[in-house]
Design a protein around this motif. Structure first.
Motif, PDB file in Angstrom:
ATOM      1  N   GLU B 243      -7.781  -2.532   2.649  1.00  0.00           N
ATOM      2  CA  GLU B 243      -7.233  -2.137   1.353  1.00  0.00           C
ATOM      3  C   GLU B 243      -6.001  -1.257   1.520  1.00  0.00           C
ATOM      4  O   GLU B 243      -5.096  -1.282   0.692  1.00  0.00           O
ATOM      5  CB  GLU B 243      -8.306  -1.443   0.512  1.00  0.00           C
ATOM      6  CG  GLU B 243      -9.328  -2.446   0.035  1.00  0.00           C
ATOM      7  CD  GLU B 243     -10.413  -1.864  -0.823  1.00  0.00           C
ATOM      8  OE1 GLU B 243     -10.328  -0.691  -1.184  1.00  0.00           O
ATOM      9  OE2 GLU B 243     -11.369  -2.604  -1.130  1.00  0.00           O
ATOM     10  N   GLU B 246      -3.174  -3.718   2.912  1.00  0.00           N
ATOM     11  CA  GLU B 246      -2.734  -4.676   1.887  1.00  0.00           C
ATOM     12  C   GLU B 246      -2.239  -3.979   0.625  1.00  0.00           C
ATOM     13  O   GLU B 246      -1.999  -4.616  -0.389  1.00  0.00           O
ATOM     14  CB  GLU B 246      -3.880  -5.635   1.552  1.00  0.00           C
ATOM     15  CG  GLU B 246      -4.163  -6.604   2.686  1.00  0.00           C
ATOM     16  CD  GLU B 246      -5.352  -7.495   2.418  1.00  0.00           C
ATOM     17  OE1 GLU B 246      -5.897  -7.448   1.291  1.00  0.00           O
ATOM     18  OE2 GLU B 246      -5.741  -8.224   3.334  1.00  0.00           O
ATOM     19  N   ARG B 247      -2.133  -2.682   0.693  1.00  0.00           N
ATOM     20  CA  ARG B 247      -1.559  -1.851  -0.379  1.00  0.00           C
ATOM     21  C   ARG B 247      -2.400  -1.813  -1.643  1.00  0.00           C
ATOM     22  O   ARG B 247      -1.934  -1.402  -2.695  1.00  0.00           O
ATOM     23  CB  ARG B 247      -0.142  -2.309  -0.753  1.00  0.00           C
ATOM     24  CG  ARG B 247       0.718  -2.666   0.421  1.00  0.00           C
ATOM     25  CD  ARG B 247       1.128  -1.445   1.186  1.00  0.00           C
ATOM     26  NE  ARG B 247       1.886  -1.822   2.370  1.00  0.00           N
ATOM     27  CZ  ARG B 247       2.435  -0.983   3.211  1.00  0.00           C
ATOM     28  NH1 ARG B 247       2.299   0.312   3.018  1.00  0.00           N
ATOM     29  NH2 ARG B 247       3.093  -1.392   4.251  1.00  0.00           N
ATOM     30  N   VAL B 248      -3.634  -2.278  -1.545  1.00  0.00           N
ATOM     31  CA  VAL B 248      -4.507  -2.209  -2.721  1.00  0.00           C
ATOM     32  C   VAL B 248      -4.846  -0.747  -3.003  1.00  0.00           C
ATOM     33  O   VAL B 248      -4.997  -0.338  -4.156  1.00  0.00           O
ATOM     34  CB  VAL B 248      -5.804  -3.023  -2.480  1.00  0.00           C
ATOM     35  CG1 VAL B 248      -6.763  -2.870  -3.631  1.00  0.00           C
ATOM     36  CG2 VAL B 248      -5.462  -4.491  -2.260  1.00  0.00           C
ATOM     37  N   GLU B 250      -3.126   2.001  -2.806  1.00  0.00           N
ATOM     38  CA  GLU B 250      -2.196   2.785  -3.623  1.00  0.00           C
ATOM     39  C   GLU B 250      -2.265   2.355  -5.092  1.00  0.00           C
ATOM     40  O   GLU B 250      -2.132   3.181  -5.996  1.00  0.00           O
ATOM     41  CB  GLU B 250      -0.765   2.669  -3.103  1.00  0.00           C
ATOM     42  CG  GLU B 250       0.135   3.700  -3.759  1.00  0.00           C
ATOM     43  CD  GLU B 250       1.518   3.773  -3.170  1.00  0.00           C
ATOM     44  OE1 GLU B 250       1.792   3.086  -2.192  1.00  0.00           O
ATOM     45  OE2 GLU B 250       2.333   4.538  -3.723  1.00  0.00           O
ATOM     46  N   VAL B 251      -2.481   1.058  -5.300  1.00  0.00           N
ATOM     47  CA  VAL B 251      -2.621   0.594  -6.691  1.00  0.00           C
ATOM     48  C   VAL B 251      -3.858   1.236  -7.323  1.00  0.00           C
ATOM     49  O   VAL B 251      -3.825   1.716  -8.454  1.00  0.00           O
ATOM     50  CB  VAL B 251      -2.738  -0.953  -6.738  1.00  0.00           C
ATOM     51  CG1 VAL B 251      -2.921  -1.428  -8.166  1.00  0.00           C
ATOM     52  CG2 VAL B 251      -1.496  -1.590  -6.135  1.00  0.00           C
ATOM     53  N   LEU B 252      -4.936   1.279  -6.544  1.00  0.00           N
ATOM     54  CA  LEU B 252      -6.166   1.903  -7.062  1.00  0.00           C
ATOM     55  C   LEU B 252      -5.958   3.384  -7.345  1.00  0.00           C
ATOM     56  O   LEU B 252      -6.482   3.922  -8.330  1.00  0.00           O
ATOM     57  CB  LEU B 252      -7.291   1.739  -6.043  1.00  0.00           C
ATOM     58  CG  LEU B 252      -8.202   0.528  -6.227  1.00  0.00           C
ATOM     59  CD1 LEU B 252      -9.138   0.404  -5.040  1.00  0.00           C
ATOM     60  CD2 LEU B 252      -9.010   0.614  -7.506  1.00  0.00           C
ATOM     61  N   LEU B 253      -5.167   4.012  -6.471  1.00  0.00           N
ATOM     62  CA  LEU B 253      -4.945   5.446  -6.649  1.00  0.00           C
ATOM     63  C   LEU B 253      -4.110   5.765  -7.893  1.00  0.00           C
ATOM     64  O   LEU B 253      -3.970   6.921  -8.271  1.00  0.00           O
ATOM     65  CB  LEU B 253      -4.283   6.045  -5.402  1.00  0.00           C
ATOM     66  CG  LEU B 253      -5.194   6.093  -4.177  1.00  0.00           C
ATOM     67  CD1 LEU B 253      -4.440   6.593  -2.963  1.00  0.00           C
ATOM     68  CD2 LEU B 253      -6.424   6.951  -4.421  1.00  0.00           C
ATOM     69  N   ILE B 419      -2.640   6.785   2.376  1.00  0.00           N
ATOM     70  CA  ILE B 419      -1.324   6.237   2.051  1.00  0.00           C
ATOM     71  C   ILE B 419      -0.414   6.173   3.272  1.00  0.00           C
ATOM     72  O   ILE B 419       0.453   5.325   3.372  1.00  0.00           O
ATOM     73  CB  ILE B 419      -0.656   7.107   0.942  1.00  0.00           C
ATOM     74  CG1 ILE B 419      -1.460   6.983  -0.349  1.00  0.00           C
ATOM     75  CG2 ILE B 419       0.774   6.696   0.678  1.00  0.00           C
ATOM     76  CD1 ILE B 419      -1.547   5.583  -0.901  1.00  0.00           C
ATOM     77  N   PHE B 420      -0.676   7.059   4.248  1.00  0.00           N
ATOM     78  CA  PHE B 420       0.237   7.135   5.389  1.00  0.00           C
ATOM     79  C   PHE B 420       0.227   5.866   6.216  1.00  0.00           C
ATOM     80  O   PHE B 420      -0.815   5.348   6.584  1.00  0.00           O
ATOM     81  CB  PHE B 420      -0.145   8.308   6.302  1.00  0.00           C
ATOM     82  CG  PHE B 420       0.420   9.609   5.824  1.00  0.00           C
ATOM     83  CD1 PHE B 420       1.792   9.779   5.725  1.00  0.00           C
ATOM     84  CD2 PHE B 420      -0.413  10.649   5.487  1.00  0.00           C
ATOM     85  CE1 PHE B 420       2.302  10.986   5.273  1.00  0.00           C
ATOM     86  CE2 PHE B 420       0.095  11.848   5.037  1.00  0.00           C
ATOM     87  CZ  PHE B 420       1.459  12.014   4.924  1.00  0.00           C
TER      88      PHE B 420
END
Lengths: 302, 437
Positions: B243, B246-248, B250-253, B419-420
């Motif tokens: 997650e 696949e950048r999911v 950050e979207v969730l955050l 995020i890092f």
């Protein structure tokens, strides 16, 4: 009233100072544009507003109080990098985010937005079957499904074709008209010029511009000539008083050396060729952006 | 609904709706009890082919006895009541030992074994009745292709040793008629403890406890807990990593806090574990009751099992989620997975010592180490031994506190690392994340 306030924010990653003593205010109901070259600190700033990163120093206030991380139901966030659960079905995914944001009827809202973005036929398809543009639209729907009071969009138009970019632009304007405050970052200066009430430029972690387009342009004065002439850019060879020429083919944008008389330039050009258009103007946002972001390359052709 | 539960619901559905979940639900018992089931099914499936054995009897005292015993065996022990063969027939051939070239004789016999003419050959030393320690002539050698695990060797050993003892006893002047009585072995049966029926007040007699039952119940519960950890807590490492990459994440955050995100994933995994373990435990209870073995079901231990499992999954899950957040890709995750799993696997190595001595210092000490308490304490509780009541209570308090610490520390790492991108943080950096948040 400001809905977002940043006071002397600094954030470093190791030895690299990503954001340096940044202060800015986002007025309620405005469209606020963040511009700046890659790596200037826009995304870091947005992530700090979203409480995903903590600032090393300084204070961030959202709605005159807490940080956005504690007010997520009132804020919509579209990150720069797109990421969706690929195995979920499109409507199921939108409903999931709707439920997360406490939307009263997530399924109905999902139907509404899918219809609006012309994605109804894809509702039962898996996300992995969507094109990049469609995925971006889905992610935009997720961001605004709860009609948030503040909408923070990191590069919302990147990768979109003009039709889809227009649809998203319309929705953004519609949400603003209904009271939302929009904050977005972009590389597209023409979008920023046309859409933003306020523009802030961050360069190397520092704020270098802030204000309305008009006030920003005022800072640079009317030092730009837009000219159309027979013979094109070659006719400008040997004309004195020009600091930089921006050649668009049919039209040329000239930046004058401070103190130069524009009429003298016009007279020198007329002596060489026939001028069909001559306009003295403020520099475009694009030109201002380039002047700041590429100061070492100023001068000569672009 | 709380946001963590919305995420948990998605995680649960995503896990339970897959074919992989159904397959693992079916395969898990095979992995768990596969060996035992095969052992049970095939324990009586012994090789029933005739066994021809050559005896080189240097003593000259055993050959005839072995032949007669084999004949008796072949008459009386080959078929069961249903006339089905249950044992192989034994045929003994006495060969005079070659004292001039014994090696050549044994090589010839070995080749007969290789040619499948005989099953084995036996060399009985001349001094076997009154052996001198260490000397070859005082020993018995059994030669076969798989001599170390061969039932015929055991049978011959019993036959010869019984005869040796008889001969020695007779030499002492004991009446041969009393020999059977002399050697009659009385076993000691393992019994549980008597107890009082709480309803009637009557004393309930103790029941026999067999070895399988004493080991099987603890084994089942511990292995089930281990598998639940492997099914729901350990995969959080790769799931969070995916997650993130696949950048999911950050979207969730944009919708939830890192804490809600992490807890949602852990609770989702917990739901999967509770579903699976409930199915297995219920299945086991129903099966045992139908088999009339309800007295072996450790009802008093089951609540502890679920409590420990719940805490263990939260504890390990938060560690795994935090480590997953620190990984950027599958290579990072693979590199970190085994070291991260080691503390979960280690208690399994102590299963047998703990079952053999549940009240010992080792078992007690290990069961009070919070990371291992859920498995080791449960293991001790599920044996037939009564352990002091303070120990599970102290253990549980320790686990609860340690779980809180893991969730707190895990959330701080998760929050800082999710995020890092870039190089995976080292242990020092992770500790800094815990301290500074």
């Amino acid at each position: 009233m400001n809905v977002i306030e940043l006071n002397h924010i600094t954030k470093s990653f190791g030895k690299n100072v990503a954001v340096n003593d940044l202060s800015l205010d986002v007025p309620e109901g405005s469209i606020y544009g963040f511009i700046g070259p890659n790596g200037s600190g826009k995304t870091t700033t947005i992530r700090m507003i979203m409480n995903i990163f903590y600032p090393d120093s300084g204070i961030i206030k959202v709605f005159n109080g807490e940080q956005a991380g504690n007010l997520l139901d009132r804020v919509g966030y579209l990150p720069e990098e797109r990421g969706l659960y690929k195995k979920m079905k499109v409507k199921e995914l939108i409903s999931f985010y709707g439920e997360l944001k406490h939307v009263s009827n997530p399924s109905r809202e999902a139907d509404y937005w899918l219809e609006k973005f012309d994605l109804s036929n894809w509702a039962k398809k898996k996300v992995e079957t969507l094109s990049k543009g469609m995925s971006q639209k889905v992610q935009f729907i997720i961001t605004i499904i709860n009609k948030p009071e503040i909408i923070i969009l990191d590069e919302p138009f990147s990768g979109l074709d003009p039709v889809n970019a227009e649809i998203i632009k319309e929705v953004i304007l519609d949400l603003r008209a209904k009271g939302s405050t929009i904050v977005f970052s972009t590389h597209d200066m023409s979008v920023a010029e046309k859409m933003c009430d306020f523009i802030s430029m961050i360069y190397k972690g520092k704020k270098v511009l802030d204000g309305t387009l008009e006030s920003i342009q005022k800072q640079f004065g009317q030092d730009t000539i837009r000219i159309q002439m027979e013979g094109g850019v070659s006719m400008l060879n040997g004309i004195a008083g020009i600091e930089k020429i921006n050649d668009f083919g049919q039209i040329q944008e000239l930046r004058m050396i401070p103190g130069t008389d524009s009429q003298q330039i016009l007279s020198d050009i007329i002596s060489k060729t026939r001028v069909t258009k001559f306009e003295i103007a403020s520099p475009s946002l694009n030109d201002i952006f380039i002047r700041i972001a590429r100061p070492e390359k100023n001068g000569g052709y672009e | 609904m709380n946001k963590s539960f919305v995420i948990a619901k998605r995680e649960y559905r995503a896990a339970v709706r897959t074919k992989a979940f159904l397959i693992s639900l079916l395969l898990l018992p095979v992995f768990m009890g596969g060996g035992l089931i095969v052992l049970t099914l095939f324990k009586d499936k012994i090789d029933l082919s005739d066994k021809k054995v050559v005896v080189l009897d240097y003593s000259g005292l055993m050959g005839e006895h072995i032949i007669k015993t084999a004949e008796n065996w072949n008459k009386n022990n080959i078929y069961d009541d249903k006339k089905e063969q249950i044992s192989p027939l034994y045929f003994i051939e006495i060969v005079h030992p070659d004292t001039v070239n014994p090696l050549q004789q044994k090589l010839d016999l070995s080749n007969r074994i290789r040619n499948k003419e005989i099953h084995a050959f036996l060399q009985i030393g001349v001094d076997v009745v009154h052996p001198h320690f260490g000397e070859e002539q005082s020993r018995i050698f059994y030669f076969a292709e798989n001599s170390a695990v061969d039932n015929v060797r055991e049978w011959l050993s019993n036959v010869i040793n019984n005869k040796i003892r008889e001969m020695r006893v007779v030499e002492f002047g004991v009446d041969p008629k009393k020999i059977n009585d002399l050697f009659y072995w009385v076993g000691t049966e393992s019994m549980g403890l008597l107890k009082v029926d709480s309803k009637t007040g009557k004393v309930i007699d103790a029941k026999e406890v067999n070895e399988t039952q004493a080991i099987l119940i603890p084994y089942f519960l511990i292995f089930l807990m281990f598998m639940m950890l492997m099914m729901s807590a350990v995969p959080l490492l790769s799931s969070v990593m995916e997650e993130k990459s696949e950048r999911v994440a950050e979207v969730l955050l944009g919708s939830v806090t890192p804490w809600q995100f992490m807890m949602g994933k852990i609770i989702g995994g917990l739901g999967v574990s509770l579903t699976t373990s409930t199915i297995y435990v219920l299945g086991a209870v129903i099966t045992l009751r139908k088999m009339g073995m309800s007295d072996v079901i450790p009802y008093d231990v089951l609540p502890w099992f679920f409590a420990y499992m719940l805490l263990n999954i939260i504890m390990v899950g938060s560690i795994m989620a935090a480590l997953g957040a620190s990984c950027n890709d599958s290579k990072d995750a693979q590199a970190i997975q085994f070291p991260a799993m080691l503390p979960i696997i280690l208690p399994l190595f102590f299963m047998m010592p703990v079952i053999m001595d549940p009240l010992g210092k080792l078992a007690t000490g290990l069961s009070l180490f919070p990371l291992w308490t859920p498995m080791i304490m449960l293991l001790r509780q599920s044996t037939s031994v009564t352990i002091p009541i303070w120990q599970p209570i102290v253990g549980l308090i320790g686990v609860v506190l340690f779980t809180f610490f893991c969730v707190w520390a895990g959330a701080r790492i998760f929050r800082s690392a999710i995020i890092f991108q870039g190089k995976r943080p080292k242990i020092g950096t992770l500790i800094r994340y815990i301290i500074k948040g």
